[in-house]
Scaffold this motif. Sequence first.
Motif, PDB file in Angstrom:
ATOM      1  N   LYS A 151      12.979   2.869   5.527  1.00 48.84           N
ATOM      2  CA  LYS A 151      12.317   1.563   5.618  1.00 48.84           C
ATOM      3  C   LYS A 151      11.266   1.564   6.730  1.00 48.84           C
ATOM      4  O   LYS A 151      10.151   1.071   6.556  1.00 48.84           O
ATOM      5  CB  LYS A 151      13.369   0.474   5.874  1.00 48.84           C
ATOM      6  N   THR A 152      11.617   2.143   7.876  1.00 52.71           N
ATOM      7  CA  THR A 152      10.683   2.218   9.009  1.00 52.71           C
ATOM      8  C   THR A 152       9.474   3.065   8.656  1.00 52.71           C
ATOM      9  O   THR A 152       8.323   2.662   8.879  1.00 52.71           O
ATOM     10  CB  THR A 152      11.380   2.826  10.253  1.00 52.71           C
ATOM     11  N   LEU A 153       9.717   4.253   8.079  1.00 57.70           N
ATOM     12  CA  LEU A 153       8.621   5.181   7.808  1.00 57.70           C
ATOM     13  C   LEU A 153       7.705   4.701   6.678  1.00 57.70           C
ATOM     14  O   LEU A 153       6.538   5.059   6.632  1.00 57.70           O
ATOM     15  CB  LEU A 153       9.167   6.577   7.514  1.00 57.70           C
ATOM     16  N   LYS A 154       8.239   3.863   5.786  1.00 57.40           N
ATOM     17  CA  LYS A 154       7.390   3.299   4.719  1.00 57.40           C
ATOM     18  C   LYS A 154       6.241   2.488   5.310  1.00 57.40           C
ATOM     19  O   LYS A 154       5.173   2.387   4.715  1.00 57.40           O
ATOM     20  CB  LYS A 154       8.225   2.411   3.780  1.00 57.40           C
ATOM     21  N   THR A 155       6.462   1.908   6.492  1.00 57.60           N
ATOM     22  CA  THR A 155       5.400   1.098   7.111  1.00 57.60           C
ATOM     23  C   THR A 155       4.224   1.975   7.545  1.00 57.60           C
ATOM     24  O   THR A 155       3.137   1.474   7.800  1.00 57.60           O
ATOM     25  CB  THR A 155       5.918   0.309   8.343  1.00 57.60           C
ATOM     26  N   PHE A 156       4.443   3.301   7.631  1.00 61.77           N
ATOM     27  CA  PHE A 156       3.371   4.229   8.008  1.00 61.77           C
ATOM     28  C   PHE A 156       2.597   4.761   6.804  1.00 61.77           C
ATOM     29  O   PHE A 156       1.636   5.502   6.959  1.00 61.77           O
ATOM     30  CB  PHE A 156       3.938   5.444   8.770  1.00 61.77           C
ATOM     31  N   THR A 157       3.049   4.408   5.576  1.00 62.63           N
ATOM     32  CA  THR A 157       2.444   5.003   4.377  1.00 62.63           C
ATOM     33  C   THR A 157       1.609   3.997   3.598  1.00 62.63           C
ATOM     34  O   THR A 157       1.985   2.831   3.450  1.00 62.63           O
ATOM     35  CB  THR A 157       3.525   5.565   3.430  1.00 62.63           C
ATOM     36  N   LEU A 158       0.495   4.460   3.082  1.00 61.10           N
ATOM     37  CA  LEU A 158      -0.417   3.614   2.317  1.00 61.10           C
ATOM     38  C   LEU A 158       0.219   3.113   1.026  1.00 61.10           C
ATOM     39  O   LEU A 158       0.155   1.931   0.703  1.00 61.10           O
ATOM     40  CB  LEU A 158      -1.706   4.405   2.013  1.00 61.10           C
ATOM     41  N   LEU A 159       0.860   3.999   0.270  1.00 63.51           N
ATOM     42  CA  LEU A 159       1.363   3.634  -1.057  1.00 63.51           C
ATOM     43  C   LEU A 159       2.449   2.573  -1.025  1.00 63.51           C
ATOM     44  O   LEU A 159       2.647   1.844  -1.993  1.00 63.51           O
ATOM     45  CB  LEU A 159       1.892   4.876  -1.793  1.00 63.51           C
ATOM     46  N   ASN A 160       3.170   2.472   0.087  1.00 65.98           N
ATOM     47  CA  ASN A 160       4.280   1.517   0.177  1.00 65.98           C
ATOM     48  C   ASN A 160       3.885   0.166   0.770  1.00 65.98           C
ATOM     49  O   ASN A 160       4.724  -0.720   0.906  1.00 65.98           O
ATOM     50  CB  ASN A 160       5.433   2.123   0.968  1.00 65.98           C
ATOM     51  N   GLN A 161       2.609   0.010   1.127  1.00 67.19           N
ATOM     52  CA  GLN A 161       2.153  -1.270   1.678  1.00 67.19           C
ATOM     53  C   GLN A 161       2.035  -2.316   0.572  1.00 67.19           C
ATOM     54  O   GLN A 161       1.797  -1.996  -0.583  1.00 67.19           O
ATOM     55  CB  GLN A 161       0.766  -1.113   2.327  1.00 67.19           C
ATOM     56  N   SER A 162       2.176  -3.580   0.976  1.00 62.44           N
ATOM     57  CA  SER A 162       1.872  -4.675   0.055  1.00 62.44           C
ATOM     58  C   SER A 162       0.349  -4.702  -0.115  1.00 62.44           C
ATOM     59  O   SER A 162      -0.389  -4.640   0.862  1.00 62.44           O
ATOM     60  CB  SER A 162       2.386  -5.978   0.661  1.00 62.44           C
ATOM     61  N   CYS A 163      -0.105  -4.757  -1.360  1.00 61.77           N
ATOM     62  CA  CYS A 163      -1.533  -4.647  -1.649  1.00 61.77           C
ATOM     63  C   CYS A 163      -2.298  -5.895  -1.209  1.00 61.77           C
ATOM     64  O   CYS A 163      -1.903  -7.018  -1.531  1.00 61.77           O
ATOM     65  CB  CYS A 163      -1.711  -4.428  -3.155  1.00 61.77           C
ATOM     66  N   LEU A 164      -3.385  -5.705  -0.478  1.00 63.22           N
ATOM     67  CA  LEU A 164      -4.205  -6.838  -0.027  1.00 63.22           C
ATOM     68  C   LEU A 164      -4.774  -7.623  -1.202  1.00 63.22           C
ATOM     69  O   LEU A 164      -4.873  -8.840  -1.162  1.00 63.22           O
ATOM     70  CB  LEU A 164      -5.383  -6.323   0.827  1.00 63.22           C
ATOM     71  N   ARG A 165      -5.176  -6.907  -2.244  1.00 57.29           N
ATOM     72  CA  ARG A 165      -5.814  -7.549  -3.396  1.00 57.29           C
ATOM     73  C   ARG A 165      -4.817  -8.304  -4.275  1.00 57.29           C
ATOM     74  O   ARG A 165      -5.187  -9.225  -4.988  1.00 57.29           O
ATOM     75  CB  ARG A 165      -6.534  -6.499  -4.256  1.00 57.29           C
ATOM     76  N   ASP A 166      -3.555  -7.862  -4.261  1.00 51.59           N
ATOM     77  CA  ASP A 166      -2.505  -8.529  -5.039  1.00 51.59           C
ATOM     78  C   ASP A 166      -1.184  -8.326  -4.306  1.00 51.59           C
ATOM     79  O   ASP A 166      -0.491  -7.337  -4.522  1.00 51.59           O
ATOM     80  CB  ASP A 166      -2.441  -7.943  -6.455  1.00 51.59           C
ATOM     81  N   PRO A 167      -0.818  -9.264  -3.423  1.00 50.54           N
ATOM     82  CA  PRO A 167       0.371  -9.104  -2.583  1.00 50.54           C
ATOM     83  C   PRO A 167       1.687  -8.952  -3.351  1.00 50.54           C
ATOM     84  O   PRO A 167       2.690  -8.551  -2.790  1.00 50.54           O
ATOM     85  CB  PRO A 167       0.376 -10.383  -1.725  1.00 50.54           C
ATOM     86  N   ASP A 168       1.667  -9.288  -4.671  1.00 50.16           N
ATOM     87  CA  ASP A 168       2.879  -9.092  -5.481  1.00 50.16           C
ATOM     88  C   ASP A 168       3.108  -7.614  -5.795  1.00 50.16           C
ATOM     89  O   ASP A 168       4.179  -7.229  -6.258  1.00 50.16           O
ATOM     90  CB  ASP A 168       2.772  -9.855  -6.811  1.00 50.16           C
ATOM     91  N   LEU A 169       2.086  -6.787  -5.572  1.00 53.13           N
ATOM     92  CA  LEU A 169       2.171  -5.361  -5.895  1.00 53.13           C
ATOM     93  C   LEU A 169       2.176  -4.518  -4.628  1.00 53.13           C
ATOM     94  O   LEU A 169       1.594  -4.913  -3.619  1.00 53.13           O
ATOM     95  CB  LEU A 169       0.952  -4.927  -6.722  1.00 53.13           C
ATOM     96  N   THR A 170       2.797  -3.340  -4.706  1.00 53.60           N
ATOM     97  CA  THR A 170       2.569  -2.339  -3.664  1.00 53.60           C
ATOM     98  C   THR A 170       1.238  -1.660  -3.989  1.00 53.60           C
ATOM     99  O   THR A 170       0.746  -1.759  -5.121  1.00 53.60           O
ATOM    100  CB  THR A 170       3.673  -1.270  -3.649  1.00 53.60           C
ATOM    101  N   VAL A 171       0.685  -0.944  -3.035  1.00 55.19           N
ATOM    102  CA  VAL A 171      -0.554  -0.191  -3.287  1.00 55.19           C
ATOM    103  C   VAL A 171      -0.323   0.818  -4.414  1.00 55.19           C
ATOM    104  O   VAL A 171      -1.181   1.029  -5.270  1.00 55.19           O
ATOM    105  CB  VAL A 171      -1.043   0.504  -1.996  1.00 55.19           C
ATOM    106  N   GLU A 172       0.866   1.418  -4.431  1.00 52.70           N
ATOM    107  CA  GLU A 172       1.188   2.401  -5.478  1.00 52.70           C
ATOM    108  C   GLU A 172       1.093   1.769  -6.868  1.00 52.70           C
ATOM    109  O   GLU A 172       0.493   2.340  -7.790  1.00 52.70           O
ATOM    110  CB  GLU A 172       2.590   2.972  -5.253  1.00 52.70           C
ATOM    111  N   ASP A 173       1.659   0.567  -7.027  1.00 52.03           N
ATOM    112  CA  ASP A 173       1.605  -0.103  -8.337  1.00 52.03           C
ATOM    113  C   ASP A 173       0.187  -0.568  -8.675  1.00 52.03           C
ATOM    114  O   ASP A 173      -0.210  -0.575  -9.842  1.00 52.03           O
ATOM    115  CB  ASP A 173       2.573  -1.288  -8.366  1.00 52.03           C
ATOM    116  N   TYR A 174      -0.554  -0.946  -7.646  1.00 52.36           N
ATOM    117  CA  TYR A 174      -1.961  -1.347  -7.835  1.00 52.36           C
ATOM    118  C   TYR A 174      -2.761  -0.163  -8.395  1.00 52.36           C
ATOM    119  O   TYR A 174      -3.566  -0.320  -9.320  1.00 52.36           O
ATOM    120  CB  TYR A 174      -2.519  -1.793  -6.486  1.00 52.36           C
TER     121      TYR A 174
END
Length: 200
Positions: A151-174
């Motif tokens: 959980k801590t290390l996910k905060t360091f990764t791009l793909l696991n962030q909540s997407c700015l363009r669509d907060p309902d999605l992670t960047v990975e799903d975006y």
Amino acid sequence: MNITSEQIKSLREKTGAGMLNCKNALVENNGDFEKAIAFLRQKGLASAEKKLTRKTQQGIITSYIHTGSKIGVLIELNCETDFVARRIEFQTLARNLAMQIASSNSIQYISLKDIPQDLWDEELKIEQQREDLLNKPEAIRESISKGRVEKTLKTFTLLNQSCLRDPDLTVEDYIKNHVSLLGENIQIGKFTKFVLGENN
């Protein structure tokens, strides 16, 4: 049920899916917008998963300079063909990803697999020494510690962030939504963030 072109357009903007797919999703779910989104994600992401194993040797390098010119990002985004690399949707995706990196102080890696093992080990050691875990059996302590570290290390990764363009999605799903939209595998090659006055 009468599905309007406004509903279809709105769903397309939200999901990035094709017009016909959006219409079918709304018809299939009796005009329920949220159910139609879930329906498209299930279908779209399933087809996206298959494409994620294909080679990506084309793409673009793009930059984003944040207002004030004190933060900048260079990102390489890869796809399968030059045709897709030239599409506005692909180029917009690359720019949005660069903006996402610029907006966060914590993003250092693309995904969890890019984080060095010694950082995992260091975080695990810290977690296992926390007071609330000391009296627990070793197997339970290990399991809780691993969950917390991930959980801590996910905060360091791009793909696991909540997407700015669509907060309902992670960047990975975006990104996966764009894989469905453009019909090709899309992968982030690498990125570099520049902050004025900081040594990279």
